[in-house]
Design an enzyme around this catalytic site. Structure first.
Site, PDB file in Angstrom:
ATOM      1  N   THR A 132       8.933  -1.247   1.629  1.00 46.87           N
ATOM      2  CA  THR A 132       9.449  -1.341   2.997  1.00 46.87           C
ATOM      3  C   THR A 132      10.975  -1.396   3.016  1.00 46.87           C
ATOM      4  O   THR A 132      11.602  -1.839   2.041  1.00 46.87           O
ATOM      5  CB  THR A 132       8.878  -2.621   3.648  1.00 46.87           C
ATOM      6  OG1 THR A 132       9.639  -2.948   4.799  1.00 46.87           O
ATOM      7  CG2 THR A 132       8.955  -3.824   2.721  1.00 46.87           C
ATOM      8  N   ASP A 133      11.560  -1.029   4.158  1.00 49.09           N
ATOM      9  CA  ASP A 133      13.017  -1.167   4.324  1.00 49.09           C
ATOM     10  C   ASP A 133      13.432  -2.631   4.466  1.00 49.09           C
ATOM     11  O   ASP A 133      14.615  -2.955   4.349  1.00 49.09           O
ATOM     12  CB  ASP A 133      13.510  -0.358   5.539  1.00 49.09           C
ATOM     13  CG  ASP A 133      12.866  -0.753   6.868  1.00 49.09           C
ATOM     14  OD1 ASP A 133      11.990  -1.639   6.885  1.00 49.09           O
ATOM     15  OD2 ASP A 133      13.255  -0.156   7.903  1.00 49.09           O
ATOM     16  N   GLU A 134      12.429  -3.518   4.717  1.00 49.20           N
ATOM     17  CA  GLU A 134      12.784  -4.917   4.989  1.00 49.20           C
ATOM     18  C   GLU A 134      13.370  -5.619   3.766  1.00 49.20           C
ATOM     19  O   GLU A 134      14.010  -6.661   3.895  1.00 49.20           O
ATOM     20  CB  GLU A 134      11.560  -5.677   5.532  1.00 49.20           C
ATOM     21  CG  GLU A 134      11.023  -4.994   6.772  1.00 49.20           C
ATOM     22  CD  GLU A 134      10.027  -5.811   7.586  1.00 49.20           C
ATOM     23  OE1 GLU A 134      10.046  -7.043   7.511  1.00 49.20           O
ATOM     24  OE2 GLU A 134       9.237  -5.181   8.310  1.00 49.20           O
ATOM     25  N   TYR A 158       7.568 -12.373   3.597  1.00 50.52           N
ATOM     26  CA  TYR A 158       6.998 -11.035   3.387  1.00 50.52           C
ATOM     27  C   TYR A 158       7.977 -10.144   2.632  1.00 50.52           C
ATOM     28  O   TYR A 158       7.638  -9.568   1.586  1.00 50.52           O
ATOM     29  CB  TYR A 158       6.637 -10.389   4.736  1.00 50.52           C
ATOM     30  CG  TYR A 158       6.425  -8.889   4.653  1.00 50.52           C
ATOM     31  CD1 TYR A 158       5.379  -8.353   3.907  1.00 50.52           C
ATOM     32  CD2 TYR A 158       7.285  -7.998   5.313  1.00 50.52           C
ATOM     33  CE1 TYR A 158       5.195  -6.970   3.814  1.00 50.52           C
ATOM     34  CE2 TYR A 158       7.097  -6.618   5.224  1.00 50.52           C
ATOM     35  CZ  TYR A 158       6.061  -6.110   4.475  1.00 50.52           C
ATOM     36  OH  TYR A 158       5.878  -4.752   4.376  1.00 50.52           O
ATOM     37  N   LYS A 162       7.755  -8.454  -1.163  1.00 54.30           N
ATOM     38  CA  LYS A 162       7.805  -7.005  -1.418  1.00 54.30           C
ATOM     39  C   LYS A 162       8.985  -6.695  -2.356  1.00 54.30           C
ATOM     40  O   LYS A 162       8.875  -5.840  -3.235  1.00 54.30           O
ATOM     41  CB  LYS A 162       7.962  -6.226  -0.108  1.00 54.30           C
ATOM     42  CG  LYS A 162       6.739  -6.223   0.790  1.00 54.30           C
ATOM     43  CD  LYS A 162       5.509  -5.567   0.177  1.00 54.30           C
ATOM     44  CE  LYS A 162       5.645  -4.065   0.040  1.00 54.30           C
ATOM     45  NZ  LYS A 162       4.360  -3.436  -0.432  1.00 54.30           N
TER      46      LYS A 162
HETATM   47  P1  NAD Z   1      -2.179  -3.411   6.360  1.00 48.90           P
HETATM   48  O1  NAD Z   1      -1.976  -4.887   6.418  1.00 48.90           O
HETATM   49  O2  NAD Z   1      -2.647  -2.679   7.573  1.00 48.90           O
HETATM   50  O3  NAD Z   1      -3.231  -3.052   5.191  1.00 48.90           O
HETATM   51  C1  NAD Z   1      -3.196  -3.671   3.937  1.00 48.90           C
HETATM   52  C2  NAD Z   1      -4.487  -3.316   3.210  1.00 48.90           C
HETATM   53  O4  NAD Z   1      -4.421  -3.900   1.894  1.00 48.90           O
HETATM   54  C3  NAD Z   1      -5.740  -3.872   3.875  1.00 48.90           C
HETATM   55  O5  NAD Z   1      -6.755  -2.881   3.898  1.00 48.90           O
HETATM   56  C4  NAD Z   1      -6.147  -5.040   2.979  1.00 48.90           C
HETATM   57  O6  NAD Z   1      -7.547  -5.276   2.966  1.00 48.90           O
HETATM   58  C5  NAD Z   1      -5.648  -4.557   1.619  1.00 48.90           C
HETATM   59  N1  NAD Z   1      -5.381  -5.669   0.678  1.00 48.90           N
HETATM   60  C6  NAD Z   1      -4.687  -6.813   0.928  1.00 48.90           C
HETATM   61  N2  NAD Z   1      -4.648  -7.576  -0.173  1.00 48.90           N
HETATM   62  C7  NAD Z   1      -5.306  -6.889  -1.153  1.00 48.90           C
HETATM   63  C8  NAD Z   1      -5.585  -7.147  -2.519  1.00 48.90           C
HETATM   64  N3  NAD Z   1      -5.188  -8.287  -3.111  1.00 48.90           N
HETATM   65  N4  NAD Z   1      -6.261  -6.219  -3.229  1.00 48.90           N
HETATM   66  C9  NAD Z   1      -6.695  -5.071  -2.640  1.00 48.90           C
HETATM   67  N5  NAD Z   1      -6.456  -4.787  -1.341  1.00 48.90           N
HETATM   68  C10 NAD Z   1      -5.778  -5.671  -0.611  1.00 48.90           C
HETATM   69  O7  NAD Z   1      -0.810  -2.831   5.819  1.00 48.90           O
HETATM   70  P2  NAD Z   1      -0.090  -1.438   6.148  1.00 48.90           P
HETATM   71  O8  NAD Z   1       0.718  -1.593   7.362  1.00 48.90           O
HETATM   72  O9  NAD Z   1      -1.075  -0.347   6.034  1.00 48.90           O
HETATM   73  O10 NAD Z   1       0.921  -1.349   4.916  1.00 48.90           O
HETATM   74  C11 NAD Z   1       0.556  -0.727   3.697  1.00 48.90           C
HETATM   75  C12 NAD Z   1       1.731  -0.819   2.728  1.00 48.90           C
HETATM   76  O11 NAD Z   1       2.869  -0.204   3.297  1.00 48.90           O
HETATM   77  C13 NAD Z   1       2.148  -2.263   2.417  1.00 48.90           C
HETATM   78  O12 NAD Z   1       2.483  -2.323   1.055  1.00 48.90           O
HETATM   79  C14 NAD Z   1       3.370  -2.482   3.298  1.00 48.90           C
HETATM   80  O13 NAD Z   1       4.242  -3.426   2.703  1.00 48.90           O
HETATM   81  C15 NAD Z   1       3.973  -1.098   3.313  1.00 48.90           C
HETATM   82  N6  NAD Z   1       4.767  -0.751   4.505  1.00 48.90           N
HETATM   83  C16 NAD Z   1       4.272  -0.950   5.763  1.00 48.90           C
HETATM   84  C17 NAD Z   1       5.027  -0.561   6.871  1.00 48.90           C
HETATM   85  C18 NAD Z   1       4.501  -0.714   8.273  1.00 48.90           C
HETATM   86  O14 NAD Z   1       5.238  -0.464   9.239  1.00 48.90           O
HETATM   87  N7  NAD Z   1       3.253  -1.082   8.486  1.00 48.90           N
HETATM   88  C19 NAD Z   1       6.287   0.015   6.690  1.00 48.90           C
HETATM   89  C20 NAD Z   1       6.765   0.197   5.381  1.00 48.90           C
HETATM   90  C21 NAD Z   1       5.997  -0.173   4.305  1.00 48.90           C
HETATM   91  P1  TYD Z   2       6.266  -6.103  13.766  1.00 41.53           P
HETATM   92  O1  TYD Z   2       5.434  -5.038  14.382  1.00 41.53           O
HETATM   93  O2  TYD Z   2       5.626  -7.409  13.427  1.00 41.53           O
HETATM   94  O3  TYD Z   2       6.968  -5.457  12.489  1.00 41.53           O
HETATM   95  P2  TYD Z   2       8.197  -6.029  11.560  1.00 41.53           P
HETATM   96  O4  TYD Z   2       8.374  -7.479  11.821  1.00 41.53           O
HETATM   97  O5  TYD Z   2       7.666  -5.757  10.186  1.00 41.53           O
HETATM   98  O6  TYD Z   2       9.393  -5.203  11.930  1.00 41.53           O
HETATM   99  O7  TYD Z   2       7.469  -6.411  14.756  1.00 41.53           O
HETATM  100  C1  TYD Z   2       8.361  -5.386  15.163  1.00 41.53           C
HETATM  101  C2  TYD Z   2       9.425  -6.030  16.028  1.00 41.53           C
HETATM  102  O8  TYD Z   2       8.809  -6.496  17.239  1.00 41.53           O
HETATM  103  C3  TYD Z   2      10.052  -7.252  15.368  1.00 41.53           C
HETATM  104  O9  TYD Z   2      11.447  -7.262  15.687  1.00 41.53           O
HETATM  105  C4  TYD Z   2       9.350  -8.420  16.038  1.00 41.53           C
HETATM  106  C5  TYD Z   2       9.019  -7.895  17.421  1.00 41.53           C
HETATM  107  N1  TYD Z   2       7.798  -8.446  18.042  1.00 41.53           N
HETATM  108  C6  TYD Z   2       7.847  -8.955  19.342  1.00 41.53           C
HETATM  109  O10 TYD Z   2       8.906  -8.978  19.994  1.00 41.53           O
HETATM  110  N2  TYD Z   2       6.693  -9.462  19.895  1.00 41.53           N
HETATM  111  C7  TYD Z   2       5.519  -9.485  19.216  1.00 41.53           C
HETATM  112  O11 TYD Z   2       4.500  -9.988  19.760  1.00 41.53           O
HETATM  113  C8  TYD Z   2       5.469  -8.931  17.890  1.00 41.53           C
HETATM  114  C9  TYD Z   2       4.185  -8.915  17.090  1.00 41.53           C
HETATM  115  C10 TYD Z   2       6.643  -8.398  17.334  1.00 41.53           C
END
Ligand code: NAD
Ligand code: TYD
Length: 354
Positions: A132-134, A158, A162
């Protein structure tokens, strides 16, 4: 054959669905099925013999070793993680266990498997770590977007977990020569997004007549990418990326949270107007801010474009319209997700912000 982890979650399930839309190369999908994992996302693959789902933990060394020995994948794509910042604030333990310890155990088992391959197989093998960019921390308004050389400054449990996993992946390349790739992507949105995250939460709450909780002043900026563009970037990095390299992925779509919520409201006003004729924006409620809330993320995605030729194909306008329409068309999926445990989380996270 490739092995993906965490592909019953949001991004991983989109990745596997897209994979089979263009390839018949088999995928072993290892997922623990935490609250975020949902086999309904993969229902369309039920009769596809090339999709092998295994419920299990990336930290279970015996299980992963068995899967690798049995299926002999050419690549691993590691999506598995605990992924929600607010949950990491309430309870960081699971984040350390999966994101740090789990990734470490996975790397150990993969290293043992990889070192037993033939020379050609070793050279062609890839371990792609989805991050992630975070990990780069928070930007001031005037600062340039994150490049791959930006220093790591994670601010939440989080992002710290990561960051730790990214460092382990890097070390396994530097020390053991494991052919790794790391991708650091901005905020995703699209189908199958769990409604604890901003965009799906706003759609689901708006339609249910609930308030739309905006943290703090709503002026925090995120850089949004349609999930299918993230998936195409991962496929591109897997095929063309140089081992040991990091690629930032983003859509050049910086938006303030409040603007996102207004956009969702406007689309719902158009696609499914409220029965009383009033605009959905009347449901917006400003609530207490997230502790340690990062102000701005922005991704400089020029490296992956220059070196691998990847570019996003959706604009924010096209992607968000498709997303809102998907939630309107998939109310059964939404209703099944809103189970008892989901309601407990909403109660815990929002009661104290009122
Ligand atoms: P998500 O929370 O929707 O899904 C995570 C999945 O991982 C779930 O299916 C869960 O059951 C599985 N999981 C959790 N712990 C596990 C373990 N110990 N062993 C096997 N499986 C396990 O997450 P997402 O949003 O799909 O993100 C996927 C990846 O992308 C993550 O690594 C996250 O850090 C990264 N990412 C997410 C975003 C975003 O905006 N959602 C952006 C950049 C990077
Ligand atoms: P989120 O979707 O949780 O992603 P991330 O924290 O990984 O960026 O949140 C996106 C942005 O939205 C973040 O600045 C927090 C804000 N946010 C709200 O303002 N209200 C909400 O109920 C949630 C879940 C997030």
């Amino acid at each position: 054959m490739i092995l993906t982890t965490g592909s019953a979650g949001f991004i991983g399930s989109n990745f596997v669905l897209d994979w089979f839309a263009q390839s018949d190369e088999p995928v072993i999908n290892l997922d623990k099925l935490t609250y975020a994992g949902n086999l309904e996302n993969l229902a369309s693959l039920k009769d596809n013999p090339n999709h092998i789902f295994v419920q299990g933990d990336i930290g279970d060394k015996a299980l992963v070793a068995k899967l690798l020995a049995l299926h002999r994948p050419r690549a691993i794509v590691n999506f598995a993680a605990e992924s929600h910042v607010d949950r990491s604030i309430h309870g960081p333990e699971d984040f350390i266990q999966t994101n740090v310890v789990g990734t470490f155990h996975l790397l150990e088992v993969v290293r043992a498997y990889w070192s037993g391959l033939s020379d050609a197989e070793m050279t062609n093998f890839r371990f792609l770590h989805v991050s992630t960019d975070e990990v780069y921390g928070s930007l001031a308004k005037s600062e340039p977007a994150f490049t791959e050389n930006h220093r790591y400054e994670p601010n939440s449990p989080y992002s710290a977990s990561k960051a730790a996993s990214d460092h382990l992946v890097r070390a396994y390349h530097h020390t053991y020569g494991l052919p790794v790739l790391t991708t650091n992507c901005s905020n995703n949105y699209g189908p199958y997004h769990f409604p604890e995250k901003l965009i799906p939460l706003m759609i689901v709450n708006a339609l249910a007549g609930r308030s739309l909780p905006v943290y703090g002043d709503g002026q925090q900026i995120r850089d949004w990418l349609y999930v299918k563009d993230h998936c195409s970037a991962i496929r591109c990095a897997l095929e063309k990326g140089k081992p040991g390299e990091v690629y930032n992925i983003g859509g050049w779509n910086e938006k303030a949270n409040l603007d996102i919520v207004h956009t969702v409201c406007r689309l719902l006003d158009e696609l499914q107007p409220r029965s009383d004729g009033k605009p959905y924006r009347e449901q917006i409620a400003f609530v207490a801010d997230r502790p340690g809330h990062d102000r701005r993320y922005a991704i400089d995605a020029r490296k992956i474009e220059r070196e691998l030729g990847w570019k996003p194909s959706e604009t924010f306008e096209t992607g968000i319209r498709k997303t809102v329409q998907w939630y309107l068309d998939n109310q059964t999926w939404v209703n099944n997700v809103l189970s008892g445990s989901y309601r407990q989380w909403i109660e815990k996270n929002y009661a104290e912000r009122a």
